[in-house]
Design a protein around this motif. Structure first.
Motif, PDB file in Angstrom:
ATOM      1  N   VAL A 158       0.863  -1.181   0.000  1.00  9.41           N
ATOM      2  CA  VAL A 158       0.000   0.000   0.000  1.00  9.41           C
ATOM      3  C   VAL A 158       0.896   1.226   0.000  1.00  9.41           C
ATOM      4  N   SER A 159       0.788   2.024  -1.055  1.00 13.59           N
ATOM      5  CA  SER A 159       1.589   3.241  -1.118  1.00 13.59           C
ATOM      6  C   SER A 159       0.910   4.314  -0.288  1.00 13.59           C
ATOM      7  N   SER A 160       1.644   5.361   0.017  1.00 11.21           N
ATOM      8  CA  SER A 160       1.085   6.433   0.828  1.00 11.21           C
ATOM      9  C   SER A 160      -0.006   7.192   0.070  1.00 11.21           C
ATOM     10  N   GLU A 161      -0.007   7.094  -1.269  1.00  8.88           N
ATOM     11  CA  GLU A 161      -1.007   7.783  -2.078  1.00  8.88           C
ATOM     12  C   GLU A 161      -2.320   7.004  -2.119  1.00  8.88           C
ATOM     13  N   GLU A 162      -2.236   5.682  -1.989  1.00  9.22           N
ATOM     14  CA  GLU A 162      -3.427   4.849  -2.066  1.00  9.22           C
ATOM     15  C   GLU A 162      -4.163   4.853  -0.740  1.00  9.22           C
ATOM     16  N   LYS A 163      -5.480   4.940  -0.839  1.00  6.98           N
ATOM     17  CA  LYS A 163      -6.296   4.831   0.363  1.00  6.98           C
ATOM     18  C   LYS A 163      -6.772   3.394   0.453  1.00  6.98           C
ATOM     19  N   PRO A 164      -6.724   2.805   1.625  1.00  9.89           N
ATOM     20  CA  PRO A 164      -7.192   1.426   1.746  1.00  9.89           C
ATOM     21  C   PRO A 164      -8.677   1.336   1.417  1.00  9.89           C
ATOM     22  N   THR A 165      -9.066   0.237   0.800  1.00  7.09           N
ATOM     23  CA  THR A 165     -10.456   0.008   0.465  1.00  7.09           C
ATOM     24  C   THR A 165     -11.221  -0.237   1.754  1.00  7.09           C
ATOM     25  N   PRO A 166     -12.346   0.472   1.933  1.00  6.12           N
ATOM     26  CA  PRO A 166     -13.084   0.254   3.176  1.00  6.12           C
ATOM     27  C   PRO A 166     -13.619  -1.169   3.242  1.00  6.12           C
ATOM     28  N   VAL A 167     -13.516  -1.734   4.410  1.00  7.00           N
ATOM     29  CA  VAL A 167     -14.011  -3.093   4.635  1.00  7.00           C
ATOM     30  C   VAL A 167     -15.507  -2.989   4.908  1.00  7.00           C
ATOM     31  N   PRO A 168     -16.332  -3.773   4.185  1.00  7.62           N
ATOM     32  CA  PRO A 168     -17.771  -3.687   4.428  1.00  7.62           C
ATOM     33  C   PRO A 168     -18.100  -4.107   5.856  1.00  7.62           C
ATOM     34  N   GLU A 169     -19.153  -3.467   6.380  1.00  4.87           N
ATOM     35  CA  GLU A 169     -19.571  -3.812   7.736  1.00  4.87           C
ATOM     36  C   GLU A 169     -19.928  -5.292   7.780  1.00  4.87           C
ATOM     37  N   SER A 170     -19.569  -5.917   8.868  1.00  7.43           N
ATOM     38  CA  SER A 170     -19.881  -7.340   8.971  1.00  7.43           C
ATOM     39  C   SER A 170     -21.380  -7.505   9.178  1.00  7.43           C
ATOM     40  N   LEU A 171     -21.910  -8.534   8.586  1.00 11.57           N
ATOM     41  CA  LEU A 171     -23.328  -8.804   8.719  1.00 11.57           C
ATOM     42  C   LEU A 171     -23.612  -9.412  10.080  1.00 11.57           C
ATOM     43  N   VAL A 172     -24.769  -9.106  10.575  1.00 12.77           N
ATOM     44  CA  VAL A 172     -25.169  -9.634  11.869  1.00 12.77           C
ATOM     45  C   VAL A 172     -25.681 -11.053  11.656  1.00 12.77           C
ATOM     46  N   GLU A 173     -25.104 -11.997  12.385  1.00 12.37           N
ATOM     47  CA  GLU A 173     -25.527 -13.396  12.294  1.00 12.37           C
ATOM     48  C   GLU A 173     -26.742 -13.595  13.188  1.00 12.37           C
ATOM     49  N   ARG A 174     -27.821 -14.097  12.582  1.00 13.92           N
ATOM     50  CA  ARG A 174     -29.025 -14.391  13.339  1.00 13.92           C
ATOM     51  C   ARG A 174     -29.499 -15.789  12.979  1.00 13.92           C
ATOM     52  N   PRO A 175     -29.941 -16.544  13.954  1.00 11.64           N
ATOM     53  CA  PRO A 175     -30.493 -17.860  13.613  1.00 11.64           C
ATOM     54  C   PRO A 175     -31.821 -17.663  12.875  1.00 11.64           C
ATOM     55  N   LEU A 176     -32.087 -18.518  11.916  1.00  9.78           N
ATOM     56  CA  LEU A 176     -33.341 -18.462  11.186  1.00  9.78           C
ATOM     57  C   LEU A 176     -34.336 -19.384  11.868  1.00  9.78           C
ATOM     58  N   THR A 177     -35.204 -18.791  12.663  1.00 15.59           N
ATOM     59  CA  THR A 177     -36.185 -19.594  13.379  1.00 15.59           C
ATOM     60  C   THR A 177     -37.586 -19.089  13.056  1.00 15.59           C
ATOM     61  N   VAL A 178     -38.511 -19.999  12.996  1.00 13.29           N
ATOM     62  CA  VAL A 178     -39.913 -19.676  12.771  1.00 13.29           C
ATOM     63  C   VAL A 178     -40.695 -20.345  13.885  1.00 13.29           C
ATOM     64  N   GLU A 179     -41.463 -19.530  14.619  1.00 15.71           N
ATOM     65  CA  GLU A 179     -42.217 -20.071  15.750  1.00 15.71           C
ATOM     66  C   GLU A 179     -43.316 -21.031  15.293  1.00 15.71           C
ATOM     67  N   LYS A 180     -44.022 -20.646  14.221  1.00 17.93           N
ATOM     68  CA  LYS A 180     -45.083 -21.503  13.679  1.00 17.93           C
ATOM     69  C   LYS A 180     -44.691 -21.877  12.255  1.00 17.93           C
ATOM     70  N   PRO A 181     -44.571 -23.161  11.950  1.00 20.91           N
ATOM     71  CA  PRO A 181     -44.178 -23.575  10.599  1.00 20.91           C
ATOM     72  C   PRO A 181     -45.056 -22.982   9.501  1.00 20.91           C
ATOM     73  N   GLY A 182     -46.304 -22.702   9.785  1.00 23.20           N
ATOM     74  CA  GLY A 182     -47.203 -22.113   8.801  1.00 23.20           C
ATOM     75  C   GLY A 182     -46.844 -20.681   8.450  1.00 23.20           C
ATOM     76  N   ASP A 183     -46.004 -20.033   9.274  1.00 21.19           N
ATOM     77  CA  ASP A 183     -45.593 -18.652   9.014  1.00 21.19           C
ATOM     78  C   ASP A 183     -44.494 -18.565   7.956  1.00 21.19           C
ATOM     79  N   ALA A 184     -43.844 -19.665   7.679  1.00 22.18           N
ATOM     80  CA  ALA A 184     -42.756 -19.664   6.686  1.00 22.18           C
ATOM     81  C   ALA A 184     -43.347 -19.726   5.281  1.00 22.18           C
ATOM     82  N   LEU A 185     -42.731 -18.993   4.356  1.00 19.37           N
ATOM     83  CA  LEU A 185     -43.189 -19.022   2.967  1.00 19.37           C
ATOM     84  C   LEU A 185     -42.808 -20.336   2.309  1.00 19.37           C
ATOM     85  N   GLN A 186     -43.668 -20.799   1.442  1.00 22.09           N
ATOM     86  CA  GLN A 186     -43.414 -22.021   0.690  1.00 22.09           C
ATOM     87  C   GLN A 186     -42.585 -21.678  -0.545  1.00 22.09           C
TER      88      GLN A 186
END
Length: 136
Positions: free
Chosen positions: A43-71
Protein backbone atom coordinates in the motif's frame (compact mmCIF):
# COMPACT_ATOMS: atom_id res chain seq x y z
CA UNK A 1 15.26 2.55 -13.50
CA UNK A 2 17.01 -0.51 -14.99
CA UNK A 3 16.74 -4.19 -14.07
CA UNK A 4 17.18 -4.95 -10.41
CA UNK A 5 18.58 -8.00 -8.73
CA UNK A 6 16.20 -10.90 -8.12
CA UNK A 7 15.03 -10.59 -4.53
CA UNK A 8 14.47 -14.34 -4.23
CA UNK A 9 17.85 -15.79 -5.23
CA UNK A 10 19.83 -12.53 -5.00
CA UNK A 11 21.97 -13.67 -7.94
CA UNK A 12 20.47 -12.93 -11.35
CA UNK A 13 18.94 -9.74 -12.68
CA UNK A 14 15.16 -9.67 -12.39
CA UNK A 15 13.07 -9.88 -15.53
CA UNK A 16 9.67 -10.05 -13.84
CA UNK A 17 7.68 -8.69 -10.90
CA UNK A 18 5.24 -10.55 -8.69
CA UNK A 19 1.74 -9.44 -9.69
CA UNK A 20 0.67 -9.30 -6.04
CA UNK A 21 3.51 -7.58 -4.20
CA UNK A 22 5.73 -6.37 -7.08
CA UNK A 23 8.84 -8.15 -5.75
CA UNK A 24 11.33 -8.59 -8.62
CA UNK A 25 12.31 -12.16 -9.56
CA UNK A 26 14.31 -13.75 -12.37
CA UNK A 27 12.68 -17.09 -13.22
CA UNK A 28 9.79 -19.48 -12.71
CA UNK A 29 11.62 -21.42 -9.96
CA UNK A 30 12.20 -18.15 -8.07
CA UNK A 31 8.56 -17.15 -8.58
CA UNK A 32 7.38 -20.51 -7.18
CA UNK A 33 9.72 -20.17 -4.21
CA UNK A 34 8.45 -16.63 -3.60
CA UNK A 35 4.82 -17.82 -3.70
CA UNK A 36 5.45 -20.41 -0.97
CA UNK A 37 4.79 -17.55 1.44
CA UNK A 38 1.62 -15.51 0.78
CA UNK A 39 2.25 -11.95 -0.26
CA UNK A 40 0.11 -8.87 -0.81
CA UNK A 41 0.25 -5.71 -2.87
CA UNK A 42 2.13 -3.00 -1.00
CA UNK A 43 0.00 0.00 0.00
CA UNK A 44 1.59 3.24 -1.12
CA UNK A 45 1.09 6.43 0.83
CA UNK A 46 -1.01 7.78 -2.08
CA UNK A 47 -3.43 4.85 -2.07
CA UNK A 48 -6.30 4.83 0.36
CA UNK A 49 -7.19 1.43 1.75
CA UNK A 50 -10.46 0.01 0.46
CA UNK A 51 -13.08 0.25 3.18
CA UNK A 52 -14.01 -3.09 4.64
CA UNK A 53 -17.77 -3.69 4.43
CA UNK A 54 -19.57 -3.81 7.74
CA UNK A 55 -19.88 -7.34 8.97
CA UNK A 56 -23.33 -8.80 8.72
CA UNK A 57 -25.17 -9.63 11.87
CA UNK A 58 -25.53 -13.40 12.29
CA UNK A 59 -29.02 -14.39 13.34
CA UNK A 60 -30.49 -17.86 13.61
CA UNK A 61 -33.34 -18.46 11.19
CA UNK A 62 -36.18 -19.59 13.38
CA UNK A 63 -39.91 -19.68 12.77
CA UNK A 64 -42.22 -20.07 15.75
CA UNK A 65 -45.08 -21.50 13.68
CA UNK A 66 -44.18 -23.58 10.60
CA UNK A 67 -47.20 -22.11 8.80
CA UNK A 68 -45.59 -18.65 9.01
CA UNK A 69 -42.76 -19.66 6.69
CA UNK A 70 -43.19 -19.02 2.97
CA UNK A 71 -43.41 -22.02 0.69
CA UNK A 72 -41.13 -22.49 -2.31
CA UNK A 73 -43.85 -21.47 -4.77
CA UNK A 74 -44.45 -18.24 -2.85
CA UNK A 75 -40.72 -17.44 -2.78
CA UNK A 76 -40.48 -18.07 -6.53
CA UNK A 77 -43.44 -15.77 -7.17
CA UNK A 78 -41.78 -13.00 -5.16
CA UNK A 79 -38.42 -13.50 -6.89
CA UNK A 80 -39.96 -13.48 -10.36
CA UNK A 81 -42.19 -10.43 -9.83
CA UNK A 82 -41.11 -7.57 -12.09
CA UNK A 83 -43.05 -5.18 -9.85
CA UNK A 84 -40.95 -6.21 -6.83
CA UNK A 85 -37.69 -6.12 -8.80
CA UNK A 86 -38.53 -2.62 -10.03
CA UNK A 87 -39.27 -1.52 -6.47
CA UNK A 88 -35.86 -2.85 -5.35
CA UNK A 89 -34.14 -0.36 -7.68
CA UNK A 90 -35.13 2.45 -5.32
CA UNK A 91 -32.05 3.63 -3.41
CA UNK A 92 -34.04 4.61 -0.31
CA UNK A 93 -35.63 1.17 -0.15
CA UNK A 94 -32.23 -0.49 -0.55
CA UNK A 95 -30.88 1.58 2.34
CA UNK A 96 -33.80 0.62 4.57
CA UNK A 97 -33.34 -3.08 3.79
CA UNK A 98 -29.57 -2.82 4.42
CA UNK A 99 -30.26 -1.15 7.78
CA UNK A 100 -32.62 -3.95 8.79
CA UNK A 101 -30.28 -6.69 7.58
CA UNK A 102 -27.18 -5.23 9.25
CA UNK A 103 -28.75 -4.26 12.54
CA UNK A 104 -28.26 -6.20 15.76
CA UNK A 105 -31.84 -5.11 16.57
CA UNK A 106 -33.50 -5.98 13.25
CA UNK A 107 -37.00 -6.02 14.72
CA UNK A 108 -36.67 -2.39 15.83
CA UNK A 109 -35.26 -1.39 12.41
CA UNK A 110 -38.17 -3.18 10.74
CA UNK A 111 -40.65 -1.27 12.90
CA UNK A 112 -38.96 2.02 11.91
CA UNK A 113 -38.97 1.05 8.22
CA UNK A 114 -42.70 0.31 8.35
CA UNK A 115 -43.17 4.03 9.05
CA UNK A 116 -41.72 4.85 5.61
CA UNK A 117 -44.15 4.82 2.68
CA UNK A 118 -41.76 3.22 0.15
CA UNK A 119 -41.09 0.30 2.51
CA UNK A 120 -44.79 -0.21 3.34
CA UNK A 121 -45.62 -0.26 -0.38
CA UNK A 122 -42.83 -2.77 -0.96
CA UNK A 123 -44.09 -5.10 1.77
CA UNK A 124 -47.62 -4.89 0.34
CA UNK A 125 -46.25 -5.98 -3.07
CA UNK A 126 -44.47 -8.92 -1.46
CA UNK A 127 -47.59 -9.99 0.46
CA UNK A 128 -49.69 -9.65 -2.67
CA UNK A 129 -47.31 -11.83 -4.72
CA UNK A 130 -47.05 -14.44 -1.96
CA UNK A 131 -50.83 -14.55 -1.43
CA UNK A 132 -51.57 -14.81 -5.15
CA UNK A 133 -49.15 -17.73 -5.56
CA UNK A 134 -50.57 -19.61 -2.58
CA UNK A 135 -54.06 -19.51 -4.14
CA UNK A 136 -52.89 -21.34 -7.26
Amino acid sequence: MGPRKCEVCNEALSKYKCPSCLVPYCSLPCFKKHKEIPCAKPVSSEEKPTPVPESLVERPLTVEKPGDALQKLQLEAIASSSEIRDALKDGNLQKLIDNIDGSPDAENELDKAMGVEVFRTFTEKILSAATASSQL
